[in-house]
Design an enzyme around this catalytic site. Structure first.
Site, PDB file in Angstrom:
ATOM      1  N   ASP A 164       0.825  -1.190   0.000  1.00 11.85           N
ATOM      2  CA  ASP A 164       0.000   0.000   0.000  1.00 11.85           C
ATOM      3  C   ASP A 164       0.872   1.257   0.000  1.00 11.85           C
ATOM      4  O   ASP A 164       1.861   1.333   0.742  1.00 11.85           O
ATOM      5  CB  ASP A 164      -0.873  -0.020   1.273  1.00 11.85           C
ATOM      6  CG  ASP A 164      -1.905   1.081   1.300  1.00 11.85           C
ATOM      7  OD1 ASP A 164      -2.781   1.086   0.422  1.00 11.85           O
ATOM      8  OD2 ASP A 164      -1.839   1.949   2.195  1.00 11.85           O
ATOM      9  N   GLU A 192      14.518 -15.539   0.016  1.00 15.73           N
ATOM     10  CA  GLU A 192      14.938 -16.642   0.901  1.00 15.73           C
ATOM     11  C   GLU A 192      13.873 -17.731   0.951  1.00 15.73           C
ATOM     12  O   GLU A 192      14.131 -18.852   1.369  1.00 15.73           O
ATOM     13  CB  GLU A 192      15.101 -16.133   2.336  1.00 15.73           C
ATOM     14  CG  GLU A 192      16.333 -15.331   2.599  1.00 15.73           C
ATOM     15  CD  GLU A 192      16.255 -14.752   4.006  1.00 15.73           C
ATOM     16  OE1 GLU A 192      15.613 -15.356   4.903  1.00 15.73           O
ATOM     17  OE2 GLU A 192      16.818 -13.658   4.198  1.00 15.73           O
TER      18      GLU A 192
END
Ligand code: NOJ
Length: 559
Positions: free
Chosen positions: A225, A274
């Site tokens: 956002d 990751e």
């Protein structure tokens, strides 16, 4: 964890969705606005259980992923974009076990889940902000926001001239613990949404931890956002104009699209990478140009950014062609997919935008010609779904829903409405709960009414009324999404080959596939390119010629 939280085991049910490499490059992503999608517990407000119960509908519609607007603990001053606890589900939407069940079920159905992340501001009820106020001037927690003394003899004037996107000054003065008027704090949106100070290391630490929390829960990505707002220009310089709302999206501002935001996203990207399963970030970045938007999706930053230039374009072949070309050109050097979007929870639904004369922008308060609007909306959708890249669908557009333009003022909830001269203010019209059934309590939304009133006749647009009905908007979306899955030419790639076409008509080829969109008010005769795969209205063919009616898009497969 707060009292709303539970502690589910990490979600590992990724097997069914992990297979398709680079899935996001051509994904169709469906936005669920949880308040208004489906109400599982009969309190008149949509919730996670409601969403979960409707996942098979989304699978059958043929979308790849679901983006959920915020469902976190929040006082709801801006419908959940004011977060009080980033690691908890608001009780009105359920709890963390419901979120876990939703993610697992979605994965089991082959759907990915993208959640909303709100890093530009918190709620004024977030613990840091409450303590910052309670501890008074000099509290170290005030450094995590933008607190400043006021100007003027007694500090009675705001620290600078910035205005809130929702209207009025972007600053509110606090009452200090001793009862005196004190410092001011910055809020680019409502006063209940204080902006974080991203220069403070604790803010970055907190958000990296929030990212990991939801990644461990198993989500497949984040919609960020106000991704363009986190970093403010040093010294918070005056803008020097009081016409700021018009400037939004047209110019770089000292509070928007500052170059410093990119370092944050580079860091975030390393965290995401990751995790297994090709998880993604999509930026809500209202930047002045598609070229500046491209900066957010450089290879070591975010994956996608919404194309608001496309969303703001009228139903006009020349304008559409210009924005399509410019978007593809801007994205090519950074290697990111273009994205396309026509509606979301902040703008007038495209069936209503296109029902009105051009040039009115994305906040329209008149119904216009509904039949024309729907016809163009269907055509615009087929055009969007034929473009290379990823497309976003806002819940209910597959039913051809119009905006509800005549909501009585007393039921409105959009904070921008109450702040007067905001550029938004009328967003409730696209947030009315969607109809699932022809009749019954809230047209199948739930058993307990609906938090915004649904208009008469809503049931005629319901899923029940359109399901299996040849030519319905729902079936058009289903066929288009099915074709997108079956035809590798649709969606993939980064270019289109333009074909000669009369004025007001867009025609392009992509591999074994031709798309023609007639935006003019007249029908046009064109060569029949091959076999009609899909059309938004009836196309007639004779002697190698096709008659494409006004405001119609056609897909052909060619040899
Ligand atoms: C963009 C969101 O889409 C909108 O609904 C919200 O009001 C603002 N950001 C502030 O968070």
């Amino acid at each position: 964890m707060s009292q709303h939280s539970a502690d589910p085991a990490p979600n590992t049910a990724l097997a069914t969705v992990a297979a398709h490499r680079d899935w996001w490059r051509e994904a169709v992503i469906y936005q669920v606005y949880p308040r208004s999608f489906a109400d599982g517990n009969g309190d008149g407000m949509g919730d996670l259980e409601g969403v979960r119960s409707r996942l098979p509908y989304l699978r059958d519609l043929g979308v790849d992923a679901v983006w959920l607007s915020p469902f976190y603990a929040s006082p709801q001053a801006d419908a959940g974009y004011d977060v009080a606890d980033y690691r908890a589900v608001d009780p009105m939407f359920g709890n963390l076990l419901d979120a876990d069940a939703l993610i697992r079920d979605a994965h089991g159905l082959g759907l990915r889940i993208i959640v909303d992340l709100v890093p530009n501001h918190s709620s004024d009820q977030y613990e840091w902000f409450r303590r910052a106020l309670a501890e008074g001037p000099g509290s170290p927690l005030r450094e995590r926001y933008h607190f400043r003394p006021g100007k003027g003899e007694n500090g009675e004037l705001p620290p600078n001239d910035w205005e809130s996107v929702f209207g009025g000054p972007a600053w509110t003065r606090v009452t200090e613990p001793d009862g005196t008027p004190g410092e001011w704090y910055l809020h680019l949106f409502a006063p209940e949404q204080p902006d974080f100070n991203w220069d403070h290391p604790a803010v970055g630490d907190e958000f990296r931890s929030i990212l990991r929390f939801w990644l461990d829960m198993g989500v497949d990505g984040f919609r960020i956002d106000v991704a363009h707002g986190l970093v403010k220009a040093e010294g918070l310089p005056d803008l020097g104009t009081h016409d700021q709302l018009k400037l939004l999206g047209n110019d770089v501002m000292p509070f928007f699209d500052q170059d410093g935001v990119h370092a944050i996203y580079r860091q975030w990207r390393t965290i995401l990478d990751e995790y297994a399963g090709e998880r993604i970030f999509v930026a809500e970045a209202w930047t002045p140009t598609v070229e500046r938007t491209a900066n957010y999706v450089r290879p070591d930053e975010l994956h996608q950014a919404f194309n608001f230039q496309y969303l703001s374009t009228d139903w006009d072949a020349a304008e559409l062609r210009a924005v399509i070309e410019r978007t593809l050109e801007a994205m090519r050097p950074v290697g990111a997919p273009a994205t396309w979007v026509l509606s979301n929870h902040d703008v007038t639904r495209h069936a209503t935008r296109f029902a009105n004369p051009p040039g009115l922008g994305t906040q329209i308060r008149t119904a216009g010609d509904r039949e024309l609007g729907l016809r163009r909306a269907r055509a615009a959708t087929l055009l969007m779904l034929a473009l290379p890249g990823s497309a976003y669908i806002y819940q209910g557009e597959e039913l051809g829903l119009p905006d509800v333009v005549d909501l009585p003022d007393e039921v409105r909830q959009d904070p921008a409405y109450f702040r007067g001269a905001g550029q938004d203010g009328f967003r409730d019209g696209c947030r009315v709960p969607i109809p699932w059934t022809r009749s019954g309590s809230s047209y199948g939304f739930g058993t307990g009414g609906s938090w915004l009133p649904q208009p008469a006749g809503w049931g005629d647009l319901s899923v029940e009324a359109q399901q299996g009905v040849a030519g319905s908007t729902l079936e058009l979306y289903r066929s288009a999404l099915a074709a997108r899955r079956e035809q590798p030419g649709l969606g993939a790639g980064d270019s289109v080959e333009w074909l000669r076409a009369p004025e007001g008509v867009l025609a392009f080829r992509r591999g074994g596939f031709v798309c023609v969109a007639n935006t003019s008010g007249e029908s046009v005769a064109l060569p029949a390119y091959g076999r009609v795969l899909l059309a938004s209205a009836e196309v007639t063919e004779a002697d190698g010629e096709a008659k494409v009616p006004a405001d119609t898009t056609v897909w052909w497969t060619v040899d």
